[in-house]
Design an enzyme around this catalytic site. Sequence first.
Site, PDB file in Angstrom:
ATOM      1  N   PRO A  90      40.101  48.960  18.575  1.00  0.00           N
ATOM      2  CA  PRO A  90      40.097  49.649  17.278  1.00  0.00           C
ATOM      3  C   PRO A  90      39.553  51.066  17.493  1.00  0.00           C
ATOM      4  O   PRO A  90      38.362  51.246  17.750  1.00  0.00           O
ATOM      5  CB  PRO A  90      39.140  48.824  16.424  1.00  0.00           C
ATOM      6  CG  PRO A  90      38.704  47.673  17.262  1.00  0.00           C
ATOM      7  CD  PRO A  90      39.031  47.968  18.680  1.00  0.00           C
TER       8      PRO A  90
ATOM      9  N   ASP B 234      35.707  53.071  21.021  1.00  0.00           N
ATOM     10  CA  ASP B 234      35.997  51.689  20.657  1.00  0.00           C
ATOM     11  C   ASP B 234      35.009  51.274  19.571  1.00  0.00           C
ATOM     12  O   ASP B 234      33.818  51.088  19.832  1.00  0.00           O
ATOM     13  CB  ASP B 234      35.839  50.803  21.910  1.00  0.00           C
ATOM     14  CG  ASP B 234      36.278  49.363  21.674  1.00  0.00           C
ATOM     15  OD1 ASP B 234      36.226  48.907  20.517  1.00  0.00           O
ATOM     16  OD2 ASP B 234      36.662  48.701  22.670  1.00  0.00           O
ATOM     17  N   HIS B 235      35.524  51.140  18.383  1.00  0.00           N
ATOM     18  CA  HIS B 235      34.630  50.901  17.243  1.00  0.00           C
ATOM     19  C   HIS B 235      34.007  49.506  17.272  1.00  0.00           C
ATOM     20  O   HIS B 235      33.091  49.208  16.516  1.00  0.00           O
ATOM     21  CB  HIS B 235      35.409  51.105  15.940  1.00  0.00           C
ATOM     22  CG  HIS B 235      34.549  51.533  14.782  1.00  0.00           C
ATOM     23  ND1 HIS B 235      33.169  51.546  14.823  1.00  0.00           N
ATOM     24  CD2 HIS B 235      34.878  51.982  13.542  1.00  0.00           C
ATOM     25  CE1 HIS B 235      32.684  51.967  13.664  1.00  0.00           C
ATOM     26  NE2 HIS B 235      33.706  52.250  12.861  1.00  0.00           N
ATOM     27  N   ARG B 236      34.506  48.634  18.147  1.00  0.00           N
ATOM     28  CA  ARG B 236      33.877  47.315  18.254  1.00  0.00           C
ATOM     29  C   ARG B 236      32.464  47.437  18.793  1.00  0.00           C
ATOM     30  O   ARG B 236      31.572  46.677  18.437  1.00  0.00           O
ATOM     31  CB  ARG B 236      34.679  46.415  19.222  1.00  0.00           C
ATOM     32  CG  ARG B 236      36.042  46.025  18.697  1.00  0.00           C
ATOM     33  CD  ARG B 236      36.784  45.199  19.731  1.00  0.00           C
ATOM     34  NE  ARG B 236      36.958  45.927  20.987  1.00  0.00           N
ATOM     35  CZ  ARG B 236      37.465  45.392  22.086  1.00  0.00           C
ATOM     36  NH1 ARG B 236      37.831  44.133  22.109  1.00  0.00           N
ATOM     37  NH2 ARG B 236      37.604  46.122  23.183  1.00  0.00           N
TER      38      ARG B 236
ATOM     39  N   ILE C  21      30.917  50.716  19.412  1.00  0.00           N
ATOM     40  CA  ILE C  21      30.214  51.951  19.062  1.00  0.00           C
ATOM     41  C   ILE C  21      30.333  52.211  17.568  1.00  0.00           C
ATOM     42  O   ILE C  21      31.434  52.190  17.006  1.00  0.00           O
ATOM     43  CB  ILE C  21      30.805  53.122  19.871  1.00  0.00           C
ATOM     44  CG1 ILE C  21      30.526  52.872  21.360  1.00  0.00           C
ATOM     45  CG2 ILE C  21      30.243  54.449  19.406  1.00  0.00           C
ATOM     46  CD1 ILE C  21      31.392  53.653  22.286  1.00  0.00           C
TER      47      ILE C  21
END
Lengths: 473, 583
Positions: free
Chosen positions: B377, B553-555, B557
């Site tokens: 994501p 990577d929004h998972r 960060i």
Amino acid sequence: MTEALQQNIAVVGGGPGGYAAAFLAADLGMKVTLIDREQNPGGVCLYRGCIPSKALLHVAKLIGESRHANNWGIEFGDPRIDVARLRSFKEGVVNKLTGGLGQIAKARKVQYIRGDASFENSNTVRIAKNAGGEDSLTFDRIILATGSRPAVVPSLKLDSQRMLDSTSALDLKDVPDTLLVIGGGYIGLELGTVYAALGSKVSVVEMTGGLLPGADRDLVLPLYKQLEKVFDAILLNTTVTAVKEEASGIRVCFDGKDVKEREKVFDKVLVSVGRKPNSEIPGLDRTQVRVGERGFIQVNKHLQTDDPAIYAIGDVVGEPMLAHKASHEGRTAAEHIAGHKVAFEPNAIPAVVFTDPEIAWTGLTETQAEKDGREIKVAKFPWAASGRAMTVDRTEGLTKLILDPGTERVLGVGIVGAGAGELIAEGTLAIEMAALAKDIALTIHPHPTLSETVMQSAEVFFGTSTDLYRPRR
Amino acid sequence: MTEFKLPELGENVHQGDLVRLMISPGTTVAEGQAVMELETDKAVVEVPSSVSGTVKDVLVKLGEKIKVGQVIFTVENGAGGKRVEARAPSAPTAKSEPKPATTAPKTAPSEANPVQSASPKATTPAPIVPSESSEVSEFKLPELGENIHQGDLVRLMISPGAQVSEGQPVMELETDKAVVEVPSSLSGIVKDVLVSQGEQIKVGQLIFTLEPGATSQTHTQQPSRAEESHDHARMAFQAAIQSEGKTEEQALPPDQPPAAAVATFSMPLHLDRAAGAENRGPVPAAPHVRRLARELGIDIHNVPGNGPGGRISEADVKMYAKSVIVAVASGTGPGATHLKQPALPDFGKWGKIERVSMRGVRRKTAEHMWEAWSAIPHVTQQDKADITELEQLRTKFGPKAAEAGGKMTVTAIALKVCASALKIFPQFNASIDMEKEEIVYKQFINIGVAVDTDRGLLVPVIRDVEKKNIVELAAELTGLSKKARDKKLSPADMEGGTFTITNLGGIGGTGFSPIVNYPEVAILGLSRSSMEPVWMNGKFEARMVLPLSLSYDHRLIDGADAARFLRWIAEAFEQPFLLSVQG
Ligand SMILES: Cc1cc2nc3c(=O)[nH]c(=O)nc-3n(C[C@H](O)[C@H](O)[C@H](O)COP(=O)(O)OP(=O)(O)OC[C@H]3O[C@@H](n4cnc5c(N)ncnc54)[C@H](O)[C@@H]3O)c2cc1C
């Protein structure tokens, strides 16, 4: 590999699972200690199971055939039976085989310790030696192969010389006039067959509606018909509610919808209501080994228990409780310990009931397919159409293939008839090799033999059997 | 006069683009000598001549697409001229077509007559390329893949006197991950074998030597070979990892309560339970085939059987093993998470089209980008750095970098800046292991730099960036970029990155959203710096401003962390004195 060379392993229990594991482990370069109470390896199978029962069943078969010979104009008269000599023949076989295993153990440098094993911890086994004294030994890996013993039902518990289990029945102390076999499983029927041949009036009582519960009915039927002649009575849908010792024998109370006689006295009663795994090993609670509700030690496909140091194999880990399953598991465990990537994952385990006629099956049964709702096709060849069966005057047999309807692959084979136990091996190979019905039909089988019936049943499937005409579908 | 035609390159390889031509009219060629490099959709392949003599006419041009059987050149007073059907030595068969790689070379030692095979003959699976200069006659255990340093020798397939050819498997090593077949990189006759079965062997250890004379060496730069053995090792490794965890079913289902009264019969009615398999039915494969699958770490139930009734043969298992590995390596396999591309319309309806095979780097890039885009994501954070002062510094230190053989570029400085930032924000130097539900923090900083080459996008990796100063980094970056453009990068040069920088500033643009280089978790994009009015000290001043785009990577960060991280980077650019140049 190098690791395996240095491994020091113990096998607890010297049955077909234990000694197979121990011998292969030794061959793979491990230092092996095999622990069992008996003088030699062999376990239940050799001392009080498969081997003595088959020795006696062979004799029973001979007696049966000698009577059968009347049909062909040959009369032998009634056999004179010397129980003591028969017993010593049986014991001779057992001693020879177990003694041989002892020799092999020595030759392979497997240290054999006679005694009772218990656990101090996951890696340490305490052995109370038969010869006296105790040893405490530590191992890298331990394989549990402690087997099983006859199950005991409280309502049938009675301390009496007249009450038998499979072990004492095989001791063959005498031939009682009347014998009640409680439990219509294979052990009960096999031992009932032996005693009937030796002259006992045998009755069998079975709780469910048929003998050999779980086996396909069309295979059981010819046996049932034969046993009806050989046995005094076969009581189905009947439970034994109580047993009492009296001066003249054991009074047995029956209950069930078909029961006519509520009570009857028998000289002896054989309880063969199943077997219980020997998982109550002292100190097992000091390891991480997990025992399931029915008493089976829980293992994965590699025969590993929850304890990283401990494997378990054979009757103690689950059904089918059969010697050949135990030894295959034993070999798999030894290889896994040696670092090979192996698992116990057969496509078929054959089972044989050594009655007369014999019943044998392998792979999928019709009963199981029905239970699973799995679609199958069945091809049957009745032995009435077999030349060989006619020459031996045993046409009651039946050979059938259980096939996958899509691929026509052989998924199961069932046979009833004389020598079915020897014939089933081909079926197991067919399943393991993923043979198709066509492969079997196209494989030349020797004539005239009963093995042809396997090929012929495949031909029946294609509607092209030489010996059996079936109108085309 | 003799013609040299493009020989068979391997199964399913029918053509290639001529990327390098090593001959011209007048050149003397010898049989076996490499004459050109073709880029096929599998790899770049060196093609050896099957004829000897003096080149008269060259009938192909650089960049041209060449088909098997096409005439390449003619020779005068040709000594060769026999038809060589042999496969080009570097045809990367293992990648797509497993069969020839395993079957053909394996049979070679027994079948091939050593004397005969010392010179290229029609039947030898791989023609031998005599090397004129440095004759390598020792085979050492090559790199097997990341984190594999040694293995137990479980099977040795050669012995003194045996003939080996390049690419032929010579032994099987069992590493802690999988059993790996190791191919030879040499051709010739084995003289001494210095290892024995059961022994533990380390990378770099001498395995065997060849008889002097008839040896040849792999061209190490040749991407195909390097890639092949690398893929091979990785393949086995991945397959093994994949299968782990699937095989550990419990042998027995939860226990049922004991039967109501007395259970009498206990024969194999529940084989599935006894055997511990879930109810999948017996697999149509012979016992030894099932065991092979297990050894290879493959779930036999997934192997398609090509025999009657779906029967699975040994060959089916081997084929599947290779395909899994290739698929896993390229991200299209069962491990890949993305969906299949929806069907395309018939573009021809609307006008003329041309279909060109997506080859080499382009295809890899496509797969990798797709994988990254579908797995991660993405969010992109934008910022700007005032690099007015940095620019002065850059000019000042330019000569110093030039002295060291590098160029003091913004990218080189960005390397240093990012390494410092990554030390402070370790979650940007990490990976996510969703399966294990773990975050993998890397205690090393290896930064990849996207390089635009005429073959496509390549990302060479600079190792231990935090331990190097800007001048060193500049020199290394220059070297790697050149290597990339010269097609000299080895797979090892592109492995092990923990963060990536991509600089499009040379071309233009004010910002973009780069795609994170999976399995990394962040990538920094640099756009073109330009003079902008900046409100400073109460007035607008002309300042050099560098646009920064950080995709992450929004998972792993959070947005605030990303903003802080990028701000830190911007400030580091703005205040270069904070960064010691010697650093
Ligand atoms: C009458 C009868 C007929 C049978 N017929 C057949 C047949 O025809 N075909 C067939 O396949 N199977 C048959 N079986 C079943 C077969 O005997 C078992 O499946 C087989 O013996 C199981 O082998 P095992 O290795 O698991 O254990 P076992 O053979 O049960 O051996 C276990 C051994 O471990 C020892 N032991 C247990 N605990 C300890 C301890 N703590 N310390 C030391 N030693 C210990 C026991 O004394 C025993 O010797 C028959 C069984 C019976 C009873």
